[in-house]
Scaffold this motif. Structure first.
Motif, short mmCIF file in Angstrom:
data_model
loop_
_atom_site.label_atom_id
_atom_site.label_comp_id
_atom_site.label_asym_id
_atom_site.label_seq_id
_atom_site.Cartn_x
_atom_site.Cartn_y
_atom_site.Cartn_z
N CYS A 253 0.82 -1.22 0.00
CA CYS A 253 0.00 0.00 0.00
C CYS A 253 0.85 1.27 0.00
CB CYS A 253 -0.93 -0.02 1.22
SG CYS A 253 -1.99 -1.49 1.28
N LYS A 254 0.16 2.38 -0.18
CA LYS A 254 0.84 3.68 -0.23
C LYS A 254 0.08 4.69 0.62
CE LYS A 254 -1.83 5.30 -4.25
NZ LYS A 254 -1.79 5.80 -5.65
N LEU A 255 0.79 5.71 1.05
CA LEU A 255 0.17 6.82 1.76
C LEU A 255 -0.36 7.80 0.72
CD1 LEU A 255 -0.24 8.08 4.66
CD2 LEU A 255 1.80 9.45 4.15
N VAL A 256 -1.66 7.98 0.67
CA VAL A 256 -2.26 8.92 -0.28
C VAL A 256 -1.97 10.35 0.15
CG1 VAL A 256 -4.40 9.68 -1.39
CG2 VAL A 256 -4.06 7.25 -0.88
N GLY A 257 -2.04 10.59 1.47
CA GLY A 257 -1.73 11.93 1.98
C GLY A 257 -2.49 12.25 3.24
#
Length: 257
Positions: free
Chosen positions: A203-207
């Protein structure tokens, strides 16, 4: 003879009273702290049953500053305020956001850290914004009875997203990893820690979610103003003497205060 017996009885009664007072004083030297145990890196239960994390280290530092014994007990998040009110413990140190709604039920200390909410999504997700419009038609997970749950329902929900709530943060993350959610909203520091240590690159940090910065405080019963004041003084002391920074550095490479 009767006078002697009366004197002995009075002395015995006085000793009992003093003894009871001493016992009460000893009892007052121990504080029970309630935490969840399912919110790493702030509070979590290790495989061998030990409760650890930032919240726990802060609790122990505060107790040391107040020169009292700390006993840490765990409680499911949904029942943590009712358990405090039922006197199962004396204070909650569990990354609880200070909100006006909660102030009707408990008294809060000063903050002991500040955090915004953030959004994570699968690494191949098209999501690049945390704005409500970007979540329309998406399913967003959050832990129930939290500020992130309120945001998922009241803001993302009204923008056309489906908010799915879970008893624990870990359950929401599990569904994200298994493809049952499009995103999870939570405290930024919790999500950053998970991405670094346990996400396996899924996963990734969208913000950050704009306008959602909140302060975490220690909750006590509304009537326990003396304990709240002692905790406030202890928080100020560990911030001033560098103890707080040492604990913070164990978990974060940036300032969360």
């Amino acid at each position: 003879m009767q006078i002697s017996r009366w004197i002995l009885s009075a002395a015995a009664a006085a000793m009992l009273t003093l003894g009871a007072g001493a016992l009460s004083a000893q009892a007052a030297e121990k504080i029970k702290i309630g935490t969840e145990g399912a919110y790493p890196p702030f509070n979590t239960i290790t495989p061998d049953g030990k409760v650890e994390g930032f919240d726990i280290d802060i609790a122990n530092a505060l107790c040391a500053q107040m020169k009292v014994e700390c006993e840490i007990v765990t409680q499911d998040w949904d029942g943590i305020i009712p358990a405090l009110q039922a006197k199962k413990f004396d204070a909650i140190i569990a990354s609880m956001s200070i909100t006006e709604e909660r102030k009707k039920q408990v008294a809060f200390t000063h903050k002991y850290y500040t955090t915004p909410l953030a959004l994570v999504a699968p690494k191949d997700s098209e999501l690049t914004s945390t704005d409500p419009a970007a979540l329309a038609g998406k399913t967003v997970g959050a832990q129930a009875s939290t500020t992130q749950a309120d945001f998922a329902q009241d803001v993302y929900g009204k923008a056309g997203a489906e908010a799915k709530l879970y008893p624990t943060q870990e359950e929401a993350i599990t569904d994200l990893q298994n493809g049952r959610l499009d995103a999870v909203i939570s405290d930024k520091f919790v999500l950053v820690d998970w991405l670094k240590k346990s996400s396996d690159g899924c996963c990734k940090l969208v913000g950050d979610v704009k306008g959602t910065e909140t302060e975490a405080g220690i909750a006590v019963r509304l009537e326990d103003t003396a304990l709240r004041d002692k905790l406030n003084a202890a928080i100020d002391a560990i911030v001033a003497d560098g103890t707080y920074k040492k604990i913070q550095a164990k978990y974060f490479d940036f300032d969360i205060y």
